[in-house]
Structure formats: C-alpha cells, structure tokens
Design a protein around this motif. Structure first.
Motif, PDB file in Angstrom:
ATOM      1  N   GLN A 121       0.831  -1.179   0.000  1.00  0.00           N
ATOM      2  CA  GLN A 121       0.000   0.000   0.000  1.00  0.00           C
ATOM      3  C   GLN A 121       0.878   1.245   0.000  1.00  0.00           C
ATOM      4  O   GLN A 121       1.875   1.298   0.709  1.00  0.00           O
ATOM      5  CB  GLN A 121      -0.916   0.013   1.226  1.00  0.00           C
ATOM      6  CG  GLN A 121      -1.886  -1.147   1.279  1.00  0.00           C
ATOM      7  CD  GLN A 121      -2.789  -1.083   2.495  1.00  0.00           C
ATOM      8  OE1 GLN A 121      -2.781  -0.111   3.232  1.00  0.00           O
ATOM      9  NE2 GLN A 121      -3.563  -2.134   2.703  1.00  0.00           N
ATOM     10  N   VAL A 122       0.468   2.229  -0.793  1.00  0.00           N
ATOM     11  CA  VAL A 122       1.175   3.493  -0.877  1.00  0.00           C
ATOM     12  C   VAL A 122       0.218   4.602  -0.468  1.00  0.00           C
ATOM     13  O   VAL A 122      -0.927   4.650  -0.930  1.00  0.00           O
ATOM     14  CB  VAL A 122       1.710   3.756  -2.288  1.00  0.00           C
ATOM     15  CG1 VAL A 122       2.413   5.104  -2.344  1.00  0.00           C
ATOM     16  CG2 VAL A 122       2.661   2.642  -2.704  1.00  0.00           C
ATOM     17  N   THR A 123       0.701   5.480   0.372  1.00  0.00           N
ATOM     18  CA  THR A 123      -0.109   6.572   0.881  1.00  0.00           C
ATOM     19  C   THR A 123       0.594   7.900   0.644  1.00  0.00           C
ATOM     20  O   THR A 123       1.805   8.005   0.840  1.00  0.00           O
ATOM     21  CB  THR A 123      -0.376   6.404   2.382  1.00  0.00           C
ATOM     22  OG1 THR A 123      -1.042   5.157   2.610  1.00  0.00           O
ATOM     23  CG2 THR A 123      -1.258   7.527   2.910  1.00  0.00           C
ATOM     24  N   LEU A 124      -0.176   8.900   0.217  1.00  0.00           N
ATOM     25  CA  LEU A 124       0.324  10.254   0.080  1.00  0.00           C
ATOM     26  C   LEU A 124      -0.294  11.104   1.173  1.00  0.00           C
ATOM     27  O   LEU A 124      -1.511  11.091   1.356  1.00  0.00           O
ATOM     28  CB  LEU A 124      -0.037  10.849  -1.278  1.00  0.00           C
ATOM     29  CG  LEU A 124       0.399  10.090  -2.530  1.00  0.00           C
ATOM     30  CD1 LEU A 124       0.018  10.891  -3.773  1.00  0.00           C
ATOM     31  CD2 LEU A 124       1.892   9.817  -2.507  1.00  0.00           C
ATOM     32  N   VAL A 125       0.537  11.848   1.870  1.00  0.00           N
ATOM     33  CA  VAL A 125       0.068  12.725   2.932  1.00  0.00           C
ATOM     34  C   VAL A 125       0.494  14.144   2.621  1.00  0.00           C
ATOM     35  O   VAL A 125       1.689  14.435   2.535  1.00  0.00           O
ATOM     36  CB  VAL A 125       0.604  12.298   4.306  1.00  0.00           C
ATOM     37  CG1 VAL A 125       0.108  13.261   5.382  1.00  0.00           C
ATOM     38  CG2 VAL A 125       0.163  10.881   4.629  1.00  0.00           C
ATOM     39  N   GLU A 126      -0.490  15.030   2.452  1.00  0.00           N
ATOM     40  CA  GLU A 126      -0.237  16.425   2.151  1.00  0.00           C
ATOM     41  C   GLU A 126      -0.286  17.267   3.416  1.00  0.00           C
ATOM     42  O   GLU A 126      -1.010  16.956   4.364  1.00  0.00           O
ATOM     43  CB  GLU A 126      -1.277  16.974   1.177  1.00  0.00           C
ATOM     44  CG  GLU A 126      -1.313  16.293  -0.177  1.00  0.00           C
ATOM     45  CD  GLU A 126      -2.347  16.919  -1.089  1.00  0.00           C
ATOM     46  OE1 GLU A 126      -2.620  18.138  -0.949  1.00  0.00           O
ATOM     47  OE2 GLU A 126      -2.890  16.203  -1.946  1.00  0.00           O
ATOM     48  N   SER A 127       0.448  18.356   3.390  1.00  0.00           N
ATOM     49  CA  SER A 127       0.412  19.306   4.487  1.00  0.00           C
ATOM     50  C   SER A 127       0.832  20.674   3.976  1.00  0.00           C
ATOM     51  O   SER A 127       1.422  20.793   2.901  1.00  0.00           O
ATOM     52  CB  SER A 127       1.322  18.867   5.637  1.00  0.00           C
ATOM     53  OG  SER A 127       2.674  18.813   5.219  1.00  0.00           O
ATOM     54  N   GLY A 128       0.523  21.704   4.747  1.00  0.00           N
ATOM     55  CA  GLY A 128       0.997  23.041   4.443  1.00  0.00           C
ATOM     56  C   GLY A 128      -0.039  24.035   3.981  1.00  0.00           C
ATOM     57  O   GLY A 128       0.263  25.225   3.840  1.00  0.00           O
ATOM     58  N   GLY A 129      -1.256  23.584   3.719  1.00  0.00           N
ATOM     59  CA  GLY A 129      -2.292  24.506   3.288  1.00  0.00           C
ATOM     60  C   GLY A 129      -2.735  25.409   4.417  1.00  0.00           C
ATOM     61  O   GLY A 129      -2.381  25.215   5.582  1.00  0.00           O
ATOM     62  N   GLY A 130      -3.514  26.407   4.056  1.00  0.00           N
ATOM     63  CA  GLY A 130      -4.006  27.323   5.068  1.00  0.00           C
ATOM     64  C   GLY A 130      -4.552  28.590   4.466  1.00  0.00           C
ATOM     65  O   GLY A 130      -4.764  28.691   3.259  1.00  0.00           O
ATOM     66  N   LEU A 131      -4.782  29.554   5.335  1.00  0.00           N
ATOM     67  CA  LEU A 131      -5.300  30.859   4.952  1.00  0.00           C
ATOM     68  C   LEU A 131      -4.167  31.868   4.987  1.00  0.00           C
ATOM     69  O   LEU A 131      -3.444  31.966   5.984  1.00  0.00           O
ATOM     70  CB  LEU A 131      -6.419  31.275   5.907  1.00  0.00           C
ATOM     71  CG  LEU A 131      -7.003  32.679   5.743  1.00  0.00           C
ATOM     72  CD1 LEU A 131      -7.680  32.816   4.388  1.00  0.00           C
ATOM     73  CD2 LEU A 131      -7.979  32.971   6.874  1.00  0.00           C
ATOM     74  N   VAL A 132      -4.034  32.613   3.909  1.00  0.00           N
ATOM     75  CA  VAL A 132      -2.968  33.599   3.818  1.00  0.00           C
ATOM     76  C   VAL A 132      -3.480  34.825   3.078  1.00  0.00           C
ATOM     77  O   VAL A 132      -4.368  34.726   2.226  1.00  0.00           O
ATOM     78  CB  VAL A 132      -1.727  33.000   3.118  1.00  0.00           C
ATOM     79  CG1 VAL A 132      -2.045  32.653   1.664  1.00  0.00           C
ATOM     80  CG2 VAL A 132      -0.537  33.934   3.201  1.00  0.00           C
ATOM     81  N   GLN A 133      -2.933  35.970   3.403  1.00  0.00           N
ATOM     82  CA  GLN A 133      -3.294  37.197   2.705  1.00  0.00           C
ATOM     83  C   GLN A 133      -2.589  37.288   1.366  1.00  0.00           C
ATOM     84  O   GLN A 133      -1.529  36.688   1.158  1.00  0.00           O
ATOM     85  CB  GLN A 133      -2.938  38.421   3.554  1.00  0.00           C
ATOM     86  CG  GLN A 133      -3.763  38.583   4.808  1.00  0.00           C
ATOM     87  CD  GLN A 133      -3.435  39.866   5.548  1.00  0.00           C
ATOM     88  OE1 GLN A 133      -2.342  40.412   5.429  1.00  0.00           O
ATOM     89  NE2 GLN A 133      -4.386  40.364   6.318  1.00  0.00           N
ATOM     90  N   ALA A 134      -3.192  38.012   0.448  1.00  0.00           N
ATOM     91  CA  ALA A 134      -2.570  38.231  -0.850  1.00  0.00           C
ATOM     92  C   ALA A 134      -1.158  38.773  -0.673  1.00  0.00           C
ATOM     93  O   ALA A 134      -0.915  39.647   0.157  1.00  0.00           O
ATOM     94  CB  ALA A 134      -3.410  39.191  -1.682  1.00  0.00           C
ATOM     95  N   GLY A 135      -0.247  38.235  -1.466  1.00  0.00           N
ATOM     96  CA  GLY A 135       1.147  38.609  -1.357  1.00  0.00           C
ATOM     97  C   GLY A 135       1.948  37.711  -0.434  1.00  0.00           C
ATOM     98  O   GLY A 135       3.187  37.784  -0.430  1.00  0.00           O
ATOM     99  N   GLY A 136       1.272  36.877   0.316  1.00  0.00           N
ATOM    100  CA  GLY A 136       1.942  35.994   1.246  1.00  0.00           C
ATOM    101  C   GLY A 136       2.450  34.730   0.589  1.00  0.00           C
ATOM    102  O   GLY A 136       2.361  34.557  -0.628  1.00  0.00           O
TER     103      GLY A 136
END
Length: 120
Positions: free
Chosen positions: A1-16
């Motif tokens: 079995q192979v699993t992909l785990v994503e991270s790092g998303g979120g809310l940011v202001q324009a230009g960030g």
C-alpha cells in the motif's frame, strides 16, 4: 500500500507565501513524475506544476515566477513553494505521484487535498 500525505495549506493574505509538502510512503520501488494540481471553486482541476524524475519542471502560466516545485527523492517528498499569492490561487491543492511498486506496477496516486485560501 502506498499513501500520500499532504500538508501546508491554510489561509494567507494576498502577497503571502505557503509551502506545501506531500510525502509518499509504502512499498515504493520507483517514482516518476510528481505534480501539484488544484481545483478552484467552480472550475475544473488544473495542473499547477510538475517535476520529473530527472527534475525537469513544468508550470502553469498563471504561476510561473511565483511557484517553485521541488522533490527530495530520499524522502519520497514533493514540495510546492508558493510566493506572491493571489486570491485566484485559492482552491484545493492535490498532490500527484506516479509511483511503481513491485507488486502492483505503476500507479497514479493522489493526495487527500489541502485547502489554500488567499484573501484580498
């Protein structure tokens, strides 16, 4: 079995900036292309950036000069550094990995998706 785990998303202001990570784990024999796709509200999923096993890269015109895709083969991880973010970058970002296992051969794998919201 192979699993992909994503991270790092979120809310940011324009230009960030945000940095997304996607780590593949499991019985992986080889990894080919790795990529990031996104789906904005009311739109079809689109390719954002891709990187081959030889580290050739391809970017959507809308993100060129702002986003950088990279990979760490030792960690089976792909990254997407996003700078100068714009509200139109808002969407769900999905990691894609073309991976091979001894048992199943080549497979197209997708992460669970991570929300990126850019406010104006």
């Amino acid at each position: 079995q192979v699993t992909l785990v994503e991270s790092g998303g979120g809310l940011v202001q324009a230009g960030g900036s945000l940095r997304l990570s996607c780590a593949a784990s499991g019985s992986i024999d080889r990894i080919g292309v790795m990529a990031w796709h996104r789906q904005a509200p009311g739109k079809q999923r689109e390719l954002v950036a891709a990187i081959t096993s030889t580290e050739s890269t391809n970017y959507a015109d809308s993100v060129k000069g702002r986003f950088t895709i990279s990979r760490d083969n030792a960690k089976n991880t792909v990254y997407l550094e996003m700078n100068s973010l714009k509200p139109e970058d808002t969407g769900i970002y999905y990691c894609y990995v073309n991976a091979r296992t001894i048992v199943t051969g080549w497979k197209n794998l997708w992460g669970q998706g991570t929300q990126v919201t850019v406010s104006s």
